[in-house]
Design an enzyme around this catalytic site. Structure first.
Site, PDB file in Angstrom:
ATOM      1  N   LYS A  72       0.267   3.938  -2.192  1.00  0.00           N
ATOM      2  CA  LYS A  72      -0.255   4.301  -3.130  1.00  0.00           C
ATOM      3  C   LYS A  72      -0.148   5.955  -3.147  1.00  0.00           C
ATOM      4  CE  LYS A  72      -3.771   0.569  -1.649  1.00  0.00           C
ATOM      5  NZ  LYS A  72      -4.294   0.622   0.116  1.00  0.00           N
ATOM      6  N   SER A  82       0.673  -1.309   0.154  1.00  0.00           N
ATOM      7  CA  SER A  82       0.196   0.170   0.154  1.00  0.00           C
ATOM      8  C   SER A  82       0.971   0.919   0.090  1.00  0.00           C
ATOM      9  CB  SER A  82      -0.716   0.118   1.718  1.00  0.00           C
ATOM     10  OG  SER A  82      -2.252  -1.255   1.207  1.00  0.00           O
ATOM     11  N   TYR A 118      -3.644  -1.935 -10.104  1.00  0.00           N
ATOM     12  CA  TYR A 118      -3.816  -1.711  -8.910  1.00  0.00           C
ATOM     13  C   TYR A 118      -2.982  -3.145  -8.343  1.00  0.00           C
ATOM     14  CZ  TYR A 118      -5.141  -2.326  -4.132  1.00  0.00           C
ATOM     15  OH  TYR A 118      -4.809  -2.611  -2.309  1.00  0.00           O
ATOM     16  N   VAL A 146       1.639  -3.971   4.047  1.00  0.00           N
ATOM     17  CA  VAL A 146       1.299  -4.921   4.247  1.00  0.00           C
ATOM     18  C   VAL A 146       2.118  -5.861   4.136  1.00  0.00           C
ATOM     19  CG1 VAL A 146      -1.085  -5.082   4.954  1.00  0.00           C
ATOM     20  CG2 VAL A 146      -0.059  -5.759   2.528  1.00  0.00           C
ATOM     21  N   TYR A 167      -4.630   4.235   8.600  1.00  0.00           N
ATOM     22  CA  TYR A 167      -6.014   3.488   8.396  1.00  0.00           C
ATOM     23  C   TYR A 167      -6.522   3.637   9.132  1.00  0.00           C
ATOM     24  CZ  TYR A 167      -3.594   0.816   4.095  1.00  0.00           C
ATOM     25  OH  TYR A 167      -3.495   0.906   3.429  1.00  0.00           O
TER      26      TYR A 167
HETATM   27  O1  DON Z   1      -4.753  -4.559  -1.443  1.00  0.00           O
HETATM   28  C1  DON Z   1      -4.126  -4.893  -0.248  1.00  0.00           C
HETATM   29  O2  DON Z   1      -5.344  -5.934   0.042  1.00  0.00           O
HETATM   30  C2  DON Z   1      -3.118  -4.940  -0.828  1.00  0.00           C
HETATM   31  N1  DON Z   1      -2.845  -5.463  -1.854  1.00  0.00           N
HETATM   32  C3  DON Z   1      -2.443  -3.980  -0.285  1.00  0.00           C
HETATM   33  C4  DON Z   1      -3.263  -3.454   1.088  1.00  0.00           C
HETATM   34  C5  DON Z   1      -2.195  -3.452   1.985  1.00  0.00           C
HETATM   35  O3  DON Z   1      -1.300  -3.323   2.038  1.00  0.00           O
HETATM   36  C6  DON Z   1      -2.307  -2.409   3.324  1.00  0.00           C
HETATM   37  N2  DON Z   1      -1.787  -2.084   4.501  1.00  0.00           N
HETATM   38  N3  DON Z   1      -0.830  -1.970   5.545  1.00  0.00           N
END
Ligand code: DON
Length: 304
Positions: free
Chosen positions: A66, A63, A188, A258, A240
């Site tokens: 983003k 993420s 994405y 993540v 978040y």
């Molecule tokens: O879309 C997702 O769930 C993952 N590719 C990225 C989520 C993420 O990194 C949330 N961060 N803490």
């Protein structure tokens, strides 16, 4: 300020605390990462790099990407974007479906998954070859060719993208999604599967600490005002439903992923990349947050 000694001190203290978390496993390929990895890289505004631990080892930025795609799209759309996505903290998990339903298809902010999908949809509308151009853009920010998409992570996420696909169809139902879901989903998961090291990550965030000017790309990436807005979003929404806690403990604009990474900035001073794969229950890296907390405690200056 002796940044090298500072980050070494922080690194040693965090190592000794023996903090535990859990490596993300909802994207099965991420579960294979060695949870004991830990690195910190700090880059000052002259482009000087200070590093400790596994700071040169590439990891999945997830993420954190983003921020990169938001700045690409911000540049192209300017303020028009904000009719499609809000700028409020979500107070909910990053992949919440319920929130999108309550808010009639306008995501709370561009960093939760629903908001990032709107941004990637805008990217797909605006750029001819969005995946290739995202790689080129992030390379340019780092001042070197360093971006690689981990195809295994990408495939693994695509095979388990039910929630994100549901969010995309929800957005489509509310007429807040222009392109075919599959096409946006591929862009994405590609951006999420970007691999880079703490050092490269810190370089790509450097322009946000420097009023929009990148010393690595040697050009103005965003206007000063837009850079300020991206930083405000990172401070209020970058973690978040743990964004308040991060601002309270650390007090820097930042963004987590993540994969266990965090990119953060101290305006006018430096950018920093930290990586440790074990996450807390909110999906943010346990050790990386601790490292940044100790760092700001020890600094002789602060954002506030
Ligand atoms: O879309 C997702 O769930 C993952 N590719 C990225 C989520 C993420 O990194 C949330 N961060 N803490």
């Amino acid at each position: 300020m002796d940044y090298q000694s500072l980050i070494e001190e922080v690194y040693d203290e965090v190592k000794h605390q023996n903090l535990k978390g859990k490596v993300a496993d909802y994207i099965p390929e991420l579960a294979k990462v060695d949870g004991s990895k830990f690195g910190i890289a700090l880059v000052d505004l002259d482009g000087q790099v200070y590093g400790v631990g596994d700071y040169r080892e590439p990891f999945s930025i997830q993420s954190i990407s983003k921020v990169h795609t938001l700045t690409m799209v911000f540049h192209a759309f300017k303020s028009k974007l904000w009719s499609r996505v809000n700028v409020e903290p979500s107070g909910n998990p990053f992949n919440s479906i319920a929130q999108l339903e309550y808010e009639k298809g306008i995501p709370r902010n561009p960093f939760i998954n629903a908001g990032a999908l709107v941004i990637t949809d805008a990217l797909v509308s605006k750029y001819k070859d969005p995946i290739k151009q995202t790689i080129e853009y992030v390379d340019e920010l780092a001042g070197t060719h360093c971006v690689r998409i981990d195809e295994e992570v990408k495939k693994s996420e695509l095979a388990h993208s039910e929630r994100n696909t549901a969010l995309a169809y929800f957005l489509k139902a509310y007429k807040n999604f222009e392109n075919p879901v599959e096409e946006v989903m591929e862009a994405y998961v590609s951006q999420c599967a970007i691999e880079m090291s703490c050092e490269e990550l810190a370089k790509t965030f450097s322009f946000l600490a420097n009023n929009g000017y990148s010393v690595f790309a040697k050009k103005q990436i965003l206007t000063e005002t837009h850079a300020k807005r991206v930083n405000a979003l990172m401070l209020t929404c970058g973690f978040y439903d743990e964004s308040g806690e991060f601002a309270f403990r650390v007090g820097m604009p930042g963004k987590s992923g993540v994969g266990g990474g965090i990119g953060a900035i101290m305006p006018g001073k430096f950018s920093i990349g930290v990586w440790s794969p074990e996450l807390n229950e909110k999906g943010n890296s346990e050790k990386s947050i601790k490292a940044l907390e100790l760092l700001t405690d020890k600094l002789q200056f602060s954002l506030f």
